[in-house]
Design an enzyme around this catalytic site. Structure first.
Site, PDB file in Angstrom:
ATOM      1  N   ASP A  47       0.818  -1.212   0.000  1.00  0.00           N
ATOM      2  CA  ASP A  47       0.000   0.000   0.000  1.00  0.00           C
ATOM      3  C   ASP A  47       0.851   1.261   0.000  1.00  0.00           C
ATOM      4  O   ASP A  47       0.431   2.296  -0.525  1.00  0.00           O
ATOM      5  CB  ASP A  47      -0.991   0.005   1.179  1.00  0.00           C
ATOM      6  N   GLU A  88       0.328  10.602   5.429  1.00  0.00           N
ATOM      7  CA  GLU A  88       0.185   9.162   5.263  1.00  0.00           C
ATOM      8  C   GLU A  88       1.515   8.513   4.855  1.00  0.00           C
ATOM      9  O   GLU A  88       1.869   7.455   5.353  1.00  0.00           O
ATOM     10  CB  GLU A  88      -0.863   8.907   4.188  1.00  0.00           C
ATOM     11  N   GLU A 140     -11.339   6.092  -2.014  1.00  0.00           N
ATOM     12  CA  GLU A 140     -11.265   6.489  -0.605  1.00  0.00           C
ATOM     13  C   GLU A 140     -12.384   5.836   0.221  1.00  0.00           C
ATOM     14  O   GLU A 140     -12.155   5.399   1.347  1.00  0.00           O
ATOM     15  CB  GLU A 140     -11.351   8.017  -0.473  1.00  0.00           C
ATOM     16  N   GLU A 210      -9.870  -2.970  -5.900  1.00  0.00           N
ATOM     17  CA  GLU A 210      -9.761  -3.023  -4.437  1.00  0.00           C
ATOM     18  C   GLU A 210      -9.838  -4.476  -3.942  1.00  0.00           C
ATOM     19  O   GLU A 210      -9.061  -4.880  -3.077  1.00  0.00           O
ATOM     20  CB  GLU A 210     -10.847  -2.174  -3.775  1.00  0.00           C
TER      21      GLU A 210
HETATM   22  C1  HMH Z   1      -5.380   0.130  -2.427  1.00  0.00           C
HETATM   23  N1  HMH Z   1      -7.024   1.861  -1.946  1.00  0.00           N
HETATM   24  C2  HMH Z   1      -5.793   1.374  -1.733  1.00  0.00           C
HETATM   25  N2  HMH Z   1      -4.940   1.987  -0.907  1.00  0.00           N
HETATM   26  C3  HMH Z   1      -5.312   3.125  -0.268  1.00  0.00           C
HETATM   27  N3  HMH Z   1      -4.428   3.712   0.576  1.00  0.00           N
HETATM   28  C4  HMH Z   1      -6.602   3.660  -0.469  1.00  0.00           C
HETATM   29  C5  HMH Z   1      -7.435   2.989  -1.333  1.00  0.00           C
HETATM   30  C6  HMH Z   1      -7.100   4.902   0.237  1.00  0.00           C
HETATM   31  O1  HMH Z   1      -6.288   5.966   0.120  1.00  0.00           O
END
Ligand code: HMH
Length: 220
Positions: A47, A88, A140, A210
């Site tokens: 991520d 983040e 999001e 996702e």
């Molecule tokens: C895969 N989807 C993914 N990573 C993230 N950090 C977000 C959404 C949300 O910002």
């Protein structure tokens, strides 16, 4: 009775896929504390790479808002999102250290590569603001709903994962997602049939990406 907005209509119509994205096995194992820490570390490492690619995507949405939006308020909301992305990235780096992950050794996995490629297609100047902001909201919203669930009533989320869940599951992030949803709905009201169709198709693509992203984390 208030009329259902376009995004609400789509959420209802595509409930099964949306639930597949927001109640994915990866999320369920956080929620019931059966998570395999290796899966969590895979997700964390991957991520970070995703978020790095997400920054230029959000920047591209900001540019589209500046060029195409009928409401100045959009810029502030998107800019707020960009500012939290900086925080983040700092957080991801610190977490990597905490969990013994070295980002220089992390190789992007196929689901991640595919998702980042999809983001790049959304960055094209030909991609309409309405379509891009709808995808942005969906990206999001999936994280917000997934991680809020891990903190909700009856959740057994391990204490060491609560901070992660709170990052996307907190109330402020929820309000931010609602702001994005309002922008998307306002734009979709004025969109052509073609744009509407395109936005719906790309909304579904986001959900599919996702699901694949979560699945990638549990498969490793
Ligand atoms: C895969 N989807 C993914 N990573 C993230 N950090 C977000 C959404 C949300 O910002």
């Amino acid at each position: 009775e208030k009329m259902m907005s376009m995004t609400e209509t789509w959420l209802k119509k595509h409930r099964l896929l949306y639930t597949g994205a927001t109640r994915n096995p990866f999320i369920l194992t956080i929620h019931d504390a059966t998570i395999n820490i290796a899966s969590f570390k895979t997700w964390l490492a991957q991520d970070y790479l995703f978020v790095r690619a997400f920054v230029p995507f959000v920047a591209s949405v900001l540019i589209k808002a500046w060029k195409e939006s009928d409401d100045n308020g959009d810029i502030e909301i998107i800019l707020g999102g960009m500012a939290s992305l900086q925080d983040e990235i700092t957080w991801f780096k610190r977490e990597a250290t905490n969990w013994g992950i070295s980002h220089s050794e992390v190789v992007p996995q196929q689901a991640n590569i595919n998702y980042c490629r999809f983001l790049e297609s959304l960055m094209s100047p030909e991609m309409e603001y309405t379509v891009a902001i709808t995808a942005f909201w969906a990206i999001e919203a999936v994280y917000q709903e997934s991680f809020a669930y891990c903190l909700g009533e009856g959740s057994k989320t391990p204490p060491e994962l609560k901070e992660t869940c709170a990052r996307w599951g907190n109330e402020g992030f929820g309000m931010y997602c609602q702001s994005l949803q309002r922008i998307a709905d306002r734009r979709l009201l004025k969109a052509s049939e073609d744009e509407l169709k395109k936005a719906e198709v790309l909304f579904l693509s986001v959900l599919e990406h996702e699901v694949e992203f979560w699945n990638m984390s549990t498969a490793a």
